[in-house]
Write a protein that holds these residues in place. Structure first.
Motif, PDB file in Angstrom:
ATOM      1  N   SER A 158       0.816  -1.203   0.000  1.00 38.27           N
ATOM      2  CA  SER A 158       0.000   0.000   0.000  1.00 38.27           C
ATOM      3  C   SER A 158       0.850   1.252   0.000  1.00 38.27           C
ATOM      4  CB  SER A 158      -0.934   0.017   1.210  1.00 38.27           C
ATOM      5  OG  SER A 158      -0.191   0.149   2.402  1.00 38.27           O
ATOM      6  N   LEU A 159       1.958   1.239   0.730  1.00 34.86           N
ATOM      7  CA  LEU A 159       2.775   2.432   0.824  1.00 34.86           C
ATOM      8  C   LEU A 159       3.572   2.699  -0.447  1.00 34.86           C
ATOM      9  CD1 LEU A 159       4.112   2.315   4.490  1.00 34.86           C
ATOM     10  CD2 LEU A 159       2.073   3.395   3.574  1.00 34.86           C
ATOM     11  N   HIS A 160       4.006   1.693  -1.108  1.00 37.27           N
ATOM     12  CA  HIS A 160       4.861   1.892  -2.278  1.00 37.27           C
ATOM     13  C   HIS A 160       4.068   1.966  -3.576  1.00 37.27           C
ATOM     14  CE1 HIS A 160       8.578   1.650  -0.072  1.00 37.27           C
ATOM     15  NE2 HIS A 160       8.099   0.627   0.584  1.00 37.27           N
ATOM     16  N   GLY A 161       2.755   1.712  -3.539  1.00 31.51           N
ATOM     17  CA  GLY A 161       1.931   1.890  -4.722  1.00 31.51           C
ATOM     18  C   GLY A 161       2.343   0.942  -5.844  1.00 31.51           C
ATOM     19  N   SER A 162       2.114  -0.372  -5.659  1.00 28.66           N
ATOM     20  CA  SER A 162       2.509  -1.366  -6.642  1.00 28.66           C
ATOM     21  C   SER A 162       1.991  -1.015  -8.018  1.00 28.66           C
ATOM     22  CB  SER A 162       1.995  -2.746  -6.207  1.00 28.66           C
ATOM     23  OG  SER A 162       2.301  -3.718  -7.170  1.00 28.66           O
ATOM     24  N   ALA A 163       2.915  -1.038  -9.023  1.00 33.19           N
ATOM     25  CA  ALA A 163       2.596  -0.792 -10.430  1.00 33.19           C
ATOM     26  C   ALA A 163       2.039   0.601 -10.682  1.00 33.19           C
ATOM     27  CB  ALA A 163       1.627  -1.842 -10.949  1.00 33.19           C
ATOM     28  N   GLY A 164       2.169   1.466  -9.713  1.00 31.32           N
ATOM     29  CA  GLY A 164       1.726   2.845  -9.908  1.00 31.32           C
ATOM     30  C   GLY A 164       0.224   3.040  -9.806  1.00 31.32           C
ATOM     31  N   LEU A 165      -0.533   1.975  -9.536  1.00 33.37           N
ATOM     32  CA  LEU A 165      -1.993   2.080  -9.487  1.00 33.37           C
ATOM     33  C   LEU A 165      -2.447   3.043  -8.390  1.00 33.37           C
ATOM     34  CD1 LEU A 165      -4.808   1.192 -10.345  1.00 33.37           C
ATOM     35  CD2 LEU A 165      -4.580  -0.799  -8.842  1.00 33.37           C
ATOM     36  N   GLY A 196      -6.320  -7.158  -8.708  1.00 34.56           N
ATOM     37  CA  GLY A 196      -6.402  -7.185 -10.159  1.00 34.56           C
ATOM     38  C   GLY A 196      -7.313  -6.129 -10.754  1.00 34.56           C
ATOM     39  N   ALA A 197      -7.972  -5.331  -9.908  1.00 33.51           N
ATOM     40  CA  ALA A 197      -8.877  -4.297 -10.416  1.00 33.51           C
ATOM     41  C   ALA A 197      -8.082  -3.207 -11.127  1.00 33.51           C
ATOM     42  CB  ALA A 197      -9.680  -3.696  -9.271  1.00 33.51           C
ATOM     43  N   GLY A 198      -8.678  -2.644 -12.172  1.00 31.02           N
ATOM     44  CA  GLY A 198      -8.034  -1.584 -12.931  1.00 31.02           C
ATOM     45  C   GLY A 198      -8.258  -0.223 -12.307  1.00 31.02           C
ATOM     46  N   LEU A 199      -7.606   0.780 -12.896  1.00 32.77           N
ATOM     47  CA  LEU A 199      -7.687   2.139 -12.367  1.00 32.77           C
ATOM     48  C   LEU A 199      -9.125   2.648 -12.329  1.00 32.77           C
ATOM     49  CD1 LEU A 199      -6.251   4.730 -11.403  1.00 32.77           C
ATOM     50  CD2 LEU A 199      -5.962   5.357 -13.809  1.00 32.77           C
ATOM     51  N   ASP A 200      -9.883   2.393 -13.382  1.00 34.64           N
ATOM     52  CA  ASP A 200     -11.250   2.902 -13.440  1.00 34.64           C
ATOM     53  C   ASP A 200     -12.122   2.321 -12.333  1.00 34.64           C
ATOM     54  OD1 ASP A 200     -11.019   0.397 -14.605  1.00 34.64           O
ATOM     55  OD2 ASP A 200     -12.677   0.706 -16.001  1.00 34.64           O
ATOM     56  N   VAL A 201     -11.901   1.053 -12.012  1.00 34.82           N
ATOM     57  CA  VAL A 201     -12.684   0.406 -10.958  1.00 34.82           C
ATOM     58  C   VAL A 201     -12.346   1.006  -9.602  1.00 34.82           C
ATOM     59  CG1 VAL A 201     -13.128  -1.765  -9.746  1.00 34.82           C
ATOM     60  CG2 VAL A 201     -12.901  -1.738 -12.237  1.00 34.82           C
ATOM     61  N   ILE A 202     -11.056   1.180  -9.331  1.00 35.06           N
ATOM     62  CA  ILE A 202     -10.616   1.734  -8.052  1.00 35.06           C
ATOM     63  C   ILE A 202     -11.156   3.151  -7.879  1.00 35.06           C
ATOM     64  CG2 ILE A 202      -8.625   2.438  -6.666  1.00 35.06           C
ATOM     65  CD1 ILE A 202      -9.051  -0.581  -6.837  1.00 35.06           C
ATOM     66  N   ILE A 203     -11.090   3.962  -8.936  1.00 38.79           N
ATOM     67  CA  ILE A 203     -11.586   5.338  -8.849  1.00 38.79           C
ATOM     68  C   ILE A 203     -13.094   5.347  -8.607  1.00 38.79           C
ATOM     69  CG2 ILE A 203     -11.953   7.474 -10.149  1.00 38.79           C
ATOM     70  CD1 ILE A 203      -9.263   6.977 -11.501  1.00 38.79           C
ATOM     71  N   ARG A 204     -13.821   4.489  -9.322  1.00 39.02           N
ATOM     72  CA  ARG A 204     -15.283   4.445  -9.178  1.00 39.02           C
ATOM     73  C   ARG A 204     -15.675   4.054  -7.754  1.00 39.02           C
ATOM     74  NH1 ARG A 204     -18.218   0.042 -10.026  1.00 39.02           N
ATOM     75  NH2 ARG A 204     -16.645  -0.867 -11.421  1.00 39.02           N
ATOM     76  N   LEU A 205     -14.995   3.020  -7.200  1.00 41.19           N
ATOM     77  CA  LEU A 205     -15.290   2.584  -5.843  1.00 41.19           C
ATOM     78  C   LEU A 205     -14.914   3.655  -4.814  1.00 41.19           C
ATOM     79  CD1 LEU A 205     -14.071  -1.126  -6.053  1.00 41.19           C
ATOM     80  CD2 LEU A 205     -16.442  -0.325  -5.988  1.00 41.19           C
ATOM     81  N   ALA A 206     -13.783   4.315  -5.056  1.00 41.54           N
ATOM     82  CA  ALA A 206     -13.332   5.362  -4.127  1.00 41.54           C
ATOM     83  C   ALA A 206     -14.302   6.536  -4.134  1.00 41.54           C
ATOM     84  CB  ALA A 206     -11.931   5.829  -4.513  1.00 41.54           C
ATOM     85  N   LEU A 207     -14.774   6.907  -5.288  1.00 45.46           N
ATOM     86  CA  LEU A 207     -15.724   8.020  -5.380  1.00 45.46           C
ATOM     87  C   LEU A 207     -17.005   7.729  -4.618  1.00 45.46           C
ATOM     88  CD1 LEU A 207     -15.309   9.118  -9.113  1.00 45.46           C
ATOM     89  CD2 LEU A 207     -14.738  10.465  -7.069  1.00 45.46           C
ATOM     90  N   LYS A 208     -17.454   6.482  -4.653  1.00 48.17           N
ATOM     91  CA  LYS A 208     -18.665   6.110  -3.906  1.00 48.17           C
ATOM     92  C   LYS A 208     -18.479   6.360  -2.415  1.00 48.17           C
ATOM     93  CE  LYS A 208     -20.665   2.578  -6.951  1.00 48.17           C
ATOM     94  NZ  LYS A 208     -21.063   1.144  -7.062  1.00 48.17           N
ATOM     95  N   GLU A 209     -17.290   5.992  -1.911  1.00 46.15           N
ATOM     96  CA  GLU A 209     -17.043   6.155  -0.479  1.00 46.15           C
ATOM     97  C   GLU A 209     -16.799   7.621  -0.103  1.00 46.15           C
ATOM     98  OE1 GLU A 209     -14.643   3.480   1.632  1.00 46.15           O
ATOM     99  OE2 GLU A 209     -14.948   1.784   0.290  1.00 46.15           O
ATOM    100  N   LEU A 210     -16.049   8.312  -0.965  1.00 43.93           N
ATOM    101  CA  LEU A 210     -15.748   9.718  -0.684  1.00 43.93           C
ATOM    102  C   LEU A 210     -16.992  10.585  -0.768  1.00 43.93           C
ATOM    103  CD1 LEU A 210     -12.405   9.956  -2.675  1.00 43.93           C
ATOM    104  CD2 LEU A 210     -12.647  10.246  -0.205  1.00 43.93           C
ATOM    105  N   ALA A 211     -17.952  10.189  -1.588  1.00 45.67           N
ATOM    106  CA  ALA A 211     -19.181  10.962  -1.750  1.00 45.67           C
ATOM    107  C   ALA A 211     -20.058  10.930  -0.506  1.00 45.67           C
ATOM    108  CB  ALA A 211     -19.961  10.434  -2.956  1.00 45.67           C
ATOM    109  N   ARG A 212     -19.833   9.944   0.356  1.00 48.38           N
ATOM    110  CA  ARG A 212     -20.622   9.849   1.581  1.00 48.38           C
ATOM    111  C   ARG A 212     -20.293  10.958   2.566  1.00 48.38           C
ATOM    112  NH1 ARG A 212     -19.524   3.376   2.595  1.00 48.38           N
ATOM    113  NH2 ARG A 212     -20.463   2.615   0.662  1.00 48.38           N
TER     114      ARG A 212
END
Length: 212
Positions: A158-165, A196-212
């Motif tokens: 998590s700290l080193h950001g594997s693969a830049g994701l 294995g989730a892609g960037l778009d999936v991570i952003i979409r899921l994060a936005l759902k949580e941040l929107a709360r």
């Protein structure tokens, strides 16, 4: 060496307070957070104290909470950060936010403080990254973002950001107006939970949580 004071709060002014202990008044400098937690004069208060002894003065710095005192000690180990700047940082950012900001490499938590410019903020992030590992994680962080995949290996990922994701997601969210220190624990946890989730999936899921 004074480690704690319990006495009457005589008055609070600017960045310090006066605490009367059995007729002796102690001038104690403190962050706006600690000063805001003190009772209204003249009521009894207890503050943890850091004593700084110099050739020309003995200074007392007070803290309502142990984690703030620990961060004061940590901040003052960084070159260019004196007691005044350390209190300024703690006046605008709580220890939990500083912990997250260091891991997320977010300068904002530091540059909001008086006396901290971009260069000093960058030095704080660099010098604190190794030291902050010894600090206790904020409540909720030890389980959510550090358990997936097992202990130290998950934390390292998590700290080193594997693969830049992780960094790509944080940059995208930052462009949408979310602070890195706010987004980092959510993004870090989501990457661990969605292998294995892609960037778009991570952003979409994060936005759902941040929107709360």
């Amino acid at each position: 060496m004074i480690g704690q004071l319990t006495g009457l709060v005589s008055h609070i002014e600017g960045g310090h307070c006066l605490i009367d202990v059995n007729g002796v008044g102690y001038v104690v400098s403190a962050s706006s957070h600690t000063l805001g937690l003190l009772p209204r004069p003249p009521e009894v208060a207890r503050v943890l104290v850091e004593t700084i002894v110099r050739e020309d003065a003995i200074q007392l710095f007070g803290f309502a909470e142990a984690d703030e005192q620990a961060w004061f000690r940590l901040l003052t180990t960084v070159q260019g950060v004196g007691t005044r700047v350390a209190l300024a940082i703690l006046s605008v950012s709580r220890p939990s936010l500083l912990w997250k900001a260091v891991h997320a490499e977010d300068k904002t938590a530091f540059t909001q403080a008086a006396g901290v410019g971009p260069k000093l903020a960058a030095r704080l992030l660099t010098e604190l990254k190794g030291k902050v590992a010894k600090m206790p994680a904020p409540a909720g962080m030890s389980g959510a973002s550090m358990t997936t995949g097992g202990g130290e290996a998950a934390l390292s990922t998590s700290l080193h950001g594997s693969a830049g994701l992780e960094q790509d997601a944080l940059m995208a969210l930052e462009g949408l107006g979310f602070r890195r220190a706010e987004s980092w624990p959510i993004v870090s946890r989501l990457i661990g939970e969605n292998d294995g989730a892609g960037l778009d999936v991570i952003i979409r899921l994060a936005l759902k949580e941040l929107a709360r």
